[in-house]
Design an enzyme around this catalytic site. Sequence first.
Site, PDB file in Angstrom:
ATOM      1  N   CYS A   2       0.834  -1.193   0.000  1.00  0.00           N
ATOM      2  CA  CYS A   2       0.000   0.000   0.000  1.00  0.00           C
ATOM      3  C   CYS A   2       0.876   1.254   0.000  1.00  0.00           C
ATOM      4  O   CYS A   2       1.890   1.311   0.686  1.00  0.00           O
ATOM      5  CB  CYS A   2      -0.948   0.094   1.193  1.00  0.00           C
ATOM      6  SG  CYS A   2      -2.051  -1.301   1.347  1.00  0.00           S
ATOM      7  N   ARG A  27       4.088  -0.295  -4.719  1.00  0.00           N
ATOM      8  CA  ARG A  27       3.854  -0.814  -3.367  1.00  0.00           C
ATOM      9  C   ARG A  27       2.559  -1.620  -3.280  1.00  0.00           C
ATOM     10  O   ARG A  27       2.317  -2.302  -2.276  1.00  0.00           O
ATOM     11  CB  ARG A  27       3.775   0.345  -2.368  1.00  0.00           C
ATOM     12  CG  ARG A  27       5.014   1.187  -2.315  1.00  0.00           C
ATOM     13  CD  ARG A  27       4.800   2.363  -1.401  1.00  0.00           C
ATOM     14  NE  ARG A  27       4.621   1.939  -0.031  1.00  0.00           N
ATOM     15  CZ  ARG A  27       5.598   1.755   0.842  1.00  0.00           C
ATOM     16  NH1 ARG A  27       6.835   1.969   0.474  1.00  0.00           N
ATOM     17  NH2 ARG A  27       5.344   1.366   2.064  1.00  0.00           N
ATOM     18  N   TRP A  71      -2.623  -2.823  -1.659  1.00  0.00           N
ATOM     19  CA  TRP A  71      -2.220  -4.227  -1.774  1.00  0.00           C
ATOM     20  C   TRP A  71      -3.063  -4.930  -0.711  1.00  0.00           C
ATOM     21  O   TRP A  71      -2.810  -4.796   0.487  1.00  0.00           O
ATOM     22  CB  TRP A  71      -0.732  -4.369  -1.483  1.00  0.00           C
ATOM     23  CG  TRP A  71      -0.189  -5.736  -1.734  1.00  0.00           C
ATOM     24  CD1 TRP A  71       0.321  -6.209  -2.915  1.00  0.00           C
ATOM     25  CD2 TRP A  71      -0.066  -6.806  -0.795  1.00  0.00           C
ATOM     26  NE1 TRP A  71       0.729  -7.505  -2.758  1.00  0.00           N
ATOM     27  CE2 TRP A  71       0.506  -7.900  -1.472  1.00  0.00           C
ATOM     28  CE3 TRP A  71      -0.395  -6.965   0.554  1.00  0.00           C
ATOM     29  CZ2 TRP A  71       0.771  -9.121  -0.862  1.00  0.00           C
ATOM     30  CZ3 TRP A  71      -0.141  -8.187   1.171  1.00  0.00           C
ATOM     31  CH2 TRP A  71       0.439  -9.246   0.462  1.00  0.00           C
ATOM     32  N   ASN A  97      -1.691   2.528   5.652  1.00  0.00           N
ATOM     33  CA  ASN A  97      -0.793   1.446   5.233  1.00  0.00           C
ATOM     34  C   ASN A  97      -0.385   0.721   6.507  1.00  0.00           C
ATOM     35  O   ASN A  97       0.097   1.355   7.455  1.00  0.00           O
ATOM     36  CB  ASN A  97       0.433   2.046   4.524  1.00  0.00           C
ATOM     37  CG  ASN A  97       1.514   1.014   4.268  1.00  0.00           C
ATOM     38  OD1 ASN A  97       1.229  -0.156   4.059  1.00  0.00           O
ATOM     39  ND2 ASN A  97       2.763   1.443   4.302  1.00  0.00           N
ATOM     40  N   GLY A  98      -0.576  -0.606   6.538  1.00  0.00           N
ATOM     41  CA  GLY A  98      -0.236  -1.383   7.734  1.00  0.00           C
ATOM     42  C   GLY A  98      -1.376  -2.322   8.058  1.00  0.00           C
ATOM     43  O   GLY A  98      -2.246  -2.569   7.209  1.00  0.00           O
ATOM     44  N   GLU A 452      18.443 -16.761  -6.455  1.00  0.00           N
ATOM     45  CA  GLU A 452      18.016 -15.444  -6.931  1.00  0.00           C
ATOM     46  C   GLU A 452      17.508 -15.527  -8.379  1.00  0.00           C
ATOM     47  O   GLU A 452      16.507 -14.888  -8.734  1.00  0.00           O
ATOM     48  CB  GLU A 452      19.186 -14.451  -6.804  1.00  0.00           C
ATOM     49  CG  GLU A 452      18.917 -13.043  -7.272  1.00  0.00           C
ATOM     50  CD  GLU A 452      17.750 -12.343  -6.558  1.00  0.00           C
ATOM     51  OE1 GLU A 452      17.256 -12.846  -5.543  1.00  0.00           O
ATOM     52  OE2 GLU A 452      17.323 -11.292  -7.071  1.00  0.00           O
ATOM     53  N   LYS A 456      13.762 -14.455  -9.482  1.00  0.00           N
ATOM     54  CA  LYS A 456      13.444 -13.487 -10.549  1.00  0.00           C
ATOM     55  C   LYS A 456      12.515 -14.140 -11.568  1.00  0.00           C
ATOM     56  O   LYS A 456      11.542 -13.544 -12.017  1.00  0.00           O
ATOM     57  CB  LYS A 456      14.714 -13.005 -11.277  1.00  0.00           C
ATOM     58  CG  LYS A 456      15.633 -12.106 -10.512  1.00  0.00           C
ATOM     59  CD  LYS A 456      15.108 -10.713 -10.272  1.00  0.00           C
ATOM     60  CE  LYS A 456      14.358 -10.588  -8.999  1.00  0.00           C
ATOM     61  NZ  LYS A 456      14.963 -10.267  -7.785  1.00  0.00           N
ATOM     62  N   GLU A 459       8.925 -14.669 -10.109  1.00  0.00           N
ATOM     63  CA  GLU A 459       8.130 -13.486  -9.760  1.00  0.00           C
ATOM     64  C   GLU A 459       7.674 -12.690 -10.962  1.00  0.00           C
ATOM     65  O   GLU A 459       6.597 -12.109 -10.936  1.00  0.00           O
ATOM     66  CB  GLU A 459       8.811 -12.609  -8.699  1.00  0.00           C
ATOM     67  CG  GLU A 459      10.054 -11.887  -9.083  1.00  0.00           C
ATOM     68  CD  GLU A 459      10.676 -11.080  -7.931  1.00  0.00           C
ATOM     69  OE1 GLU A 459       9.964 -10.621  -7.034  1.00  0.00           O
ATOM     70  OE2 GLU A 459      11.908 -10.922  -7.941  1.00  0.00           O
ATOM     71  N   HIS A 475      18.570 -35.332  -4.463  1.00  0.00           N
ATOM     72  CA  HIS A 475      17.784 -35.741  -3.290  1.00  0.00           C
ATOM     73  C   HIS A 475      16.316 -35.356  -3.468  1.00  0.00           C
ATOM     74  O   HIS A 475      15.734 -34.696  -2.619  1.00  0.00           O
ATOM     75  CB  HIS A 475      18.363 -35.098  -2.027  1.00  0.00           C
ATOM     76  CG  HIS A 475      19.781 -35.482  -1.774  1.00  0.00           C
ATOM     77  ND1 HIS A 475      20.165 -36.749  -1.395  1.00  0.00           N
ATOM     78  CD2 HIS A 475      20.938 -34.772  -1.900  1.00  0.00           C
ATOM     79  CE1 HIS A 475      21.487 -36.795  -1.272  1.00  0.00           C
ATOM     80  NE2 HIS A 475      21.966 -35.604  -1.581  1.00  0.00           N
ATOM     81  N   LYS A 574       6.549  -4.202  -3.645  1.00  0.00           N
ATOM     82  CA  LYS A 574       7.991  -4.013  -3.472  1.00  0.00           C
ATOM     83  C   LYS A 574       8.390  -3.952  -2.013  1.00  0.00           C
ATOM     84  O   LYS A 574       9.442  -4.431  -1.629  1.00  0.00           O
ATOM     85  CB  LYS A 574       8.416  -2.724  -4.168  1.00  0.00           C
ATOM     86  CG  LYS A 574       9.897  -2.512  -4.093  1.00  0.00           C
ATOM     87  CD  LYS A 574      10.433  -1.771  -5.262  1.00  0.00           C
ATOM     88  CE  LYS A 574      11.941  -1.884  -5.312  1.00  0.00           C
ATOM     89  NZ  LYS A 574      12.394  -3.170  -5.814  1.00  0.00           N
TER      90      LYS A 574
END
Length: 579
Positions: A2, A27, A71, A97-98, A452, A456, A459, A475, A574
């Site tokens: 948010c 956000r 969000w 926001n929160g 990483e 990427k 996402e 394994h 983000k």
Amino acid sequence: MCGIFGYCGQRRAAPIIIEGLKRLEYRGYDSFGIAVMDQGITVRKKQGKISLGASDLSRVKGKMGIGHTRWATHGEPNNQNAHPHLDCHDSIAVVHNGIIENYAGLKRELQARGHGFRSETDTEVIPHLIEEEFKGDLAAAVSAVLPRLEGSYALLVIATGCGEMVAARKRSPLVIGIGDRACLAASDVTPLLEHTERVIYLEDGDIASLSTGGIEIRHQGTRVKRPVQKIDWSLAEVKKGGFAHYMLKEIYEQPEVFSSTMRALKEEEIPDILQDTGGVTLVACGTSYHAALLCRYLIEEHCGIPARVELASEFKYFTSPGGDLVVGVSQSGETADTLAAMQKARMFSHPTLAVTNVLGSTITRLADHTLFMRAGPEISVAATKSFIAELAVFFHLVDRLAGGALEHSLGRGHLAIGEALLQDLSQAVDLCRNAQSMFFVGRGPFYPLALEGALKMKEITYIHAEGYAAGEIKHGPFALLSPETPVVALCPPGHAFPVMFSNIKEMKARGTPMIVLGVQGTQDLEEISDVFIPLPDGGIISHILASAALVQLLAYHTAVALGRDVDQPRNLAKSVTVE
Ligand code: G6P
């Protein structure tokens, strides 16, 4: 998680708020809304992205207002649940926001006292609680309500008949901008750059009244002064600058980001706590966690200090924080789990160090020392240049603590990234774009890079991708290998090379298409690869940096080939400011 934005000044507020929200859209981007004060409060809310549906909102009249890009946490993304939220009389509007953790109990109480609710959100209790306290002084009413709220918040509030906008924060970021006969407030500095370079970072517990007459901040009832800071990010840095996407622009900025972070750190003293420590625990989330994981190998090898790396979200479940020094790594400096981990370290009286990109962010206030990376604003949700900048910080520290062991390689780091950016990845993209599932594998520092790369890929392309330590692939994951499951293997020269080479052959024997990153001419690596992507000559630092840029680019081009929304992938945000 948010974004909130507020304006109070001489100009029409609605278009300014909308532009501000567009810069905060990374956000959260499932719905948005504004509330603008004229004779009364006009509210407009919409499902979807601001960039696609806000044009008609600009006409709303009034010179003070608040806005929100969401969000979703409580209630699905729709018009009712979009912020701003109102009291019973539509005369108090709030953006938040929160998370208000005790909202369910508060809502029951308010309903019992006759308040009607229109959304499923936690936020809606706030305007109703303020309504009960409001007797003409908005800041006083907000301050009476805040002790009843458990959880985290950055809030902006306006009320009919009040010439001020009230801002408050607890464990969620909020920055005040000081404009020309105008005050602004936002979740971060990027939307403020168009209006001012002078900002105030509010502290937890601060309540600020913003009006055309100025800014008044109170903390626990007492008037306080907070320092005015100058932002050194430019407006150009938050624009796309001719690139198709922010992510591509940010990937291409990496050679310069690496060099400028190195340059800046050379001027800084290494904090004593680092020189004297007997061990470090690094805590972080997401991409920052991968940067920390990678650096562990270098810290242990070159500095002879034991290093432990923990997911910040799991750190709270351990009984002891581990090594002497706790290092929180966070691009934004606002990730809730990383902040909680730092708080825990402080509770145990461990010295703390923050590595972050954002001046004035919350982590800088929690840590004993801060080292800043110089990545500039990162807008794309997928972190790229901040990862490289985090590596730059750690490489620099390792080098200084190990008496210049990496100095020569570090001076060439930007060239290695630059070379990687020139590679043609089209064949690799063709293999990836049709995959349902894929793996990234590596050993040593290339294992975190595999994690990483997979992060990427998943996402921004939505292809299921897993990063694995190459030794672990037998394994379990071996059962999933098939001609439809490409594997990206990070296989630079070094002591892990022979065993990686065997691992690649074993996977290849299962018909798995192999995309291999390695140095040309190392054994017959090229021959056993379906697609071979050359790394530049040079040592391990060059190979790490080039591999990082290449896995980012592979994900980027695959996402573009699949027509994905690269900068704002579905369901993500983000800055994750809730635990
Ligand atoms: C979010 C972002 C990731 C980032 C992570 C940690 O999930 O989408 O890109 O790596 O948060 O963020 P931080 O700001 O703490 O580095």
